[in-house]
Scaffold this active site. Structure first.
Site, PDB file in Angstrom:
ATOM      1  N   ASP A 179       0.856  -1.193   0.000  1.00  0.00           N
ATOM      2  CA  ASP A 179       0.000   0.000   0.000  1.00  0.00           C
ATOM      3  C   ASP A 179       0.890   1.241   0.000  1.00  0.00           C
ATOM      4  OD1 ASP A 179      -1.623   2.151   0.433  1.00  0.00           O
ATOM      5  OD2 ASP A 179      -2.820   1.202   2.012  1.00  0.00           O
ATOM      6  N   HIS A 184       0.924   7.989   3.972  1.00  0.00           N
ATOM      7  CA  HIS A 184       1.653   7.224   4.985  1.00  0.00           C
ATOM      8  C   HIS A 184       3.150   7.512   4.972  1.00  0.00           C
ATOM      9  CE1 HIS A 184      -2.112   5.205   5.479  1.00  0.00           C
ATOM     10  NE2 HIS A 184      -2.105   4.795   4.225  1.00  0.00           N
ATOM     11  N   ILE A 199       0.370   9.284   8.549  1.00  0.00           N
ATOM     12  CA  ILE A 199      -0.345   8.422   9.503  1.00  0.00           C
ATOM     13  C   ILE A 199      -0.065   6.951   9.172  1.00  0.00           C
ATOM     14  CG2 ILE A 199      -2.138  10.157   9.850  1.00  0.00           C
ATOM     15  CD1 ILE A 199      -4.030   8.503   8.155  1.00  0.00           C
ATOM     16  N   GLY A 202      -4.180   1.844   8.252  1.00  0.00           N
ATOM     17  CA  GLY A 202      -5.148   1.146   9.099  1.00  0.00           C
ATOM     18  C   GLY A 202      -4.859  -0.350   9.160  1.00  0.00           C
TER      19      GLY A 202
HETATM   20  C1  LIG Z   1      -6.356   5.296   1.758  1.00  0.00           C
HETATM   21  C2  LIG Z   1      -6.166   5.293   3.227  1.00  0.00           C
HETATM   22  C3  LIG Z   1      -5.759   4.202   3.880  1.00  0.00           C
HETATM   23  C4  LIG Z   1      -5.585   4.215   5.334  1.00  0.00           C
HETATM   24  O1  LIG Z   1      -5.071   3.276   5.868  1.00  0.00           O
HETATM   25  S1  LIG Z   1      -6.094   5.575   6.240  1.00  0.00           S
HETATM   26  C5  LIG Z   1      -5.568   5.165   7.903  1.00  0.00           C
HETATM   27  C6  LIG Z   1      -6.578   4.362   8.669  1.00  0.00           C
HETATM   28  N1  LIG Z   1      -7.809   5.084   8.862  1.00  0.00           N
HETATM   29  C7  LIG Z   1      -7.893   6.112   9.716  1.00  0.00           C
HETATM   30  O2  LIG Z   1      -6.938   6.518  10.364  1.00  0.00           O
HETATM   31  C8  LIG Z   1      -9.250   6.729   9.885  1.00  0.00           C
HETATM   32  C9  LIG Z   1      -9.502   7.105  11.300  1.00  0.00           C
HETATM   33  N2  LIG Z   1     -10.888   7.532  11.463  1.00  0.00           N
HETATM   34  C10 LIG Z   1     -11.264   8.812  11.311  1.00  0.00           C
HETATM   35  O3  LIG Z   1     -10.448   9.691  11.079  1.00  0.00           O
HETATM   36  C11 LIG Z   1     -12.727   9.116  11.474  1.00  0.00           C
HETATM   37  O4  LIG Z   1     -13.353   8.118  12.208  1.00  0.00           O
HETATM   38  C12 LIG Z   1     -13.473   9.265  10.113  1.00  0.00           C
HETATM   39  C13 LIG Z   1     -12.858  10.433   9.319  1.00  0.00           C
HETATM   40  C14 LIG Z   1     -13.419   7.971   9.307  1.00  0.00           C
HETATM   41  C15 LIG Z   1     -14.921   9.629  10.414  1.00  0.00           C
HETATM   42  O5  LIG Z   1     -14.946  10.667  11.346  1.00  0.00           O
HETATM   43  P1  LIG Z   1     -15.958  11.922  11.179  1.00  0.00           P
HETATM   44  O6  LIG Z   1     -15.715  12.628   9.914  1.00  0.00           O
HETATM   45  O7  LIG Z   1     -15.856  12.683  12.480  1.00  0.00           O
HETATM   46  O8  LIG Z   1     -17.342  11.264  11.030  1.00  0.00           O
HETATM   47  P2  LIG Z   1     -18.273  10.649  12.150  1.00  0.00           P
HETATM   48  O9  LIG Z   1     -19.108  11.737  12.751  1.00  0.00           O
HETATM   49  O10 LIG Z   1     -17.457   9.794  13.089  1.00  0.00           O
HETATM   50  O11 LIG Z   1     -19.196   9.676  11.299  1.00  0.00           O
HETATM   51  C16 LIG Z   1     -20.058  10.196  10.303  1.00  0.00           C
HETATM   52  C17 LIG Z   1     -20.912   9.057   9.824  1.00  0.00           C
HETATM   53  O12 LIG Z   1     -20.062   8.097   9.156  1.00  0.00           O
HETATM   54  C18 LIG Z   1     -20.135   6.853   9.834  1.00  0.00           C
HETATM   55  N3  LIG Z   1     -18.805   6.261   9.903  1.00  0.00           N
HETATM   56  C19 LIG Z   1     -17.740   6.826  10.498  1.00  0.00           C
HETATM   57  N4  LIG Z   1     -16.700   5.993  10.405  1.00  0.00           N
HETATM   58  C20 LIG Z   1     -17.148   4.911   9.757  1.00  0.00           C
HETATM   59  C21 LIG Z   1     -16.547   3.694   9.395  1.00  0.00           C
HETATM   60  N5  LIG Z   1     -15.292   3.439   9.732  1.00  0.00           N
HETATM   61  N6  LIG Z   1     -17.273   2.778   8.740  1.00  0.00           N
HETATM   62  C22 LIG Z   1     -18.566   3.005   8.479  1.00  0.00           C
HETATM   63  N7  LIG Z   1     -19.200   4.154   8.811  1.00  0.00           N
HETATM   64  C23 LIG Z   1     -18.491   5.072   9.440  1.00  0.00           C
HETATM   65  C24 LIG Z   1     -20.642   7.141  11.235  1.00  0.00           C
HETATM   66  O13 LIG Z   1     -21.329   6.018  11.760  1.00  0.00           O
HETATM   67  C25 LIG Z   1     -21.572   8.299  10.973  1.00  0.00           C
HETATM   68  O14 LIG Z   1     -22.776   7.787  10.447  1.00  0.00           O
HETATM   69  P3  LIG Z   1     -24.185   8.050  11.213  1.00  0.00           P
HETATM   70  O15 LIG Z   1     -24.318   9.537  11.313  1.00  0.00           O
HETATM   71  O16 LIG Z   1     -25.208   7.385  10.366  1.00  0.00           O
HETATM   72  O17 LIG Z   1     -24.039   7.418  12.563  1.00  0.00           O
END
Ligand SMILES: C/C=C/C(=O)SCCNC(=O)CCNC(=O)[C@H](O)C(C)(C)COP(=O)(O)OP(=O)(O)OC[C@H]1O[C@@H](n2cnc3c(N)ncnc32)[C@H](O)[C@@H]1OP(=O)(O)O
Length: 278
Positions: A179, A184, A199, A202
């Site tokens: 990836d 990253h 970062i 995941g």
């Molecule tokens: C290409 C990249 C590869 C990687 O590896 S990236 C690194 C790994 N990932 C991360 O580091 C991401 C970490 N997580 C975050 O930063 C946050 O977390 C998010 C940006 C993903 C979301 O945060 P926010 O924008 O504050 O949204 P909310 O208020 O938490 O959620 C809004 C709606 O979206 C749904 N949701 C949030 N996360 C997920 C998920 N992971 N899978 C499915 N749905 C998700 C919730 O439930 C809610 O929806 P409802 O309002 O209906 O309750």
């Protein structure tokens, strides 16, 4: 599916799309590099010594990385801003130390979260079924179903806790498993998604969590049969966190918490029984 401007704008139109079939070959060196990148130790010989190698089931997710990449390449979401939201893995058979895996991929559900879309990519093979959830800011608002909300917080105290540690070089090493997304490694790309520095992947966090969960409960990590986890907050290479495991036996749930915030929420891991390695 065509990739004309209207489907690219409407994330919901990708629901059910066929992403094709690919065969990917690997050998012992790939599997050992992966194990080291997720934190296997030199004395965990089953994971790092080709003469007695057991391939970590989460290694399969690196073989399948082409599938979420393909959906981004076709224009369903902006790969420069999308984040990996959650991951599921169901293991059907153990991967041999070397070989090739034929996979078919398709888009599962596409949820409309208003300001964002959540797109599922499902990859199937003889060895595993895996589902990526990709959180795509700016791709919502297409009039689709909102889908499931946030899962409830876990009640009660953990059965076991451990320290989860990452290293400053971990993302630089992990990207060599396949990836190569720039967030990253490249500070400028990380800055474009609002992060102060690159970062951790995941899937690196989740793969490393499996090793720590297995160590805590006394399971062999290569016996993993099911895995689920939501990436709730980004984590940086070099960060550490508290790993909280709930339940007993070989089917447990877990979460990883840093500074009071969940890094992995709603984790679940199931392992077959086998003799604990050395
Ligand atoms: C290409 C990249 C590869 C990687 O590896 S990236 C690194 C790994 N990932 C991360 O580091 C991401 C970490 N997580 C975050 O930063 C946050 O977390 C998010 C940006 C993903 C979301 O945060 P926010 O924008 O504050 O949204 P909310 O208020 O938490 O959620 C809004 C709606 O979206 C749904 N949701 C949030 N996360 C997920 C998920 N992971 N899978 C499915 N749905 C998700 C919730 O439930 C809610 O929806 P409802 O309002 O209906 O309750």
């Amino acid at each position: 599916m065509s990739t004309d401007a209207s489907t690219a704008r409407n994330a919901g139109a990708w629901r059910g799309a066929d992403l094709g079939t690919r065969t990917v070959a690997y050998d012992e060196r790939d599997a050992i590099l992966y194990a080291l990148a997720v934190g296997a130790r030199a004395d965990e010989l089953d994971l790092v010594f080709e003469e007695r190698l057991r391939v970590l089931p989460t290694f399969a997710l690196t073989l399948a990385q082409w599938a979420p990449d393909e959906l981004g390449d076709r224009g369903a979401f902006d790969p420069t801003t999308a984040l990996h939201g959650s991951q599921q893995l169901n293991v059907l058979a153990s991967l041999p130390p070397r070989g090739e895996v034929t996979m078919t991929a398709s888009v599962g559900e596409v949820w409309d979260k208003g300001s964002a879309a959540v797109l599922e990519v499902v990859v199937r093979s003889d060895y595993f079924v895996a589902t990526w959830s990709l959180f795509a800011p700016g791709a919502g608002g297409f009039g689709g179903d909102r889908g499931p909300g946030k899962p409830a917080a876990r009640p009660g105290a953990p059965t076991m806790t451990g320290r989860f540690e990452t290293t400053p070089n971990q993302a630089a090493l992990y990207r060599l498993t396949g990836d190569l997304h720039p967030i990253h490694i490249d500070p400028a790309a990380a800055s474009r998604i609002g992060q102060p520095r690159p970062i951790l992947h995941g899937l690196c966090t989740l793969g490393a969590a499996v090793l720590d969960v297995a160590r805590l409960i006394g399971a062999h990590p290569a016996d993993l049969r099911s895995l689920d986890g939501r990436f709730a907050t980004a984590i940086f290479p070099g960060d550490d966190a508290e790993l909280r495991v709930f339940g007993e036996g070989r089917e447990v749930t877990f979460e990883m918490v840093r500074d009071g915030k969940p890094v992995i929420a709603n984790g679940a891991a199931g392992f077959d029984e086998s003799e604990r390695r050395q």
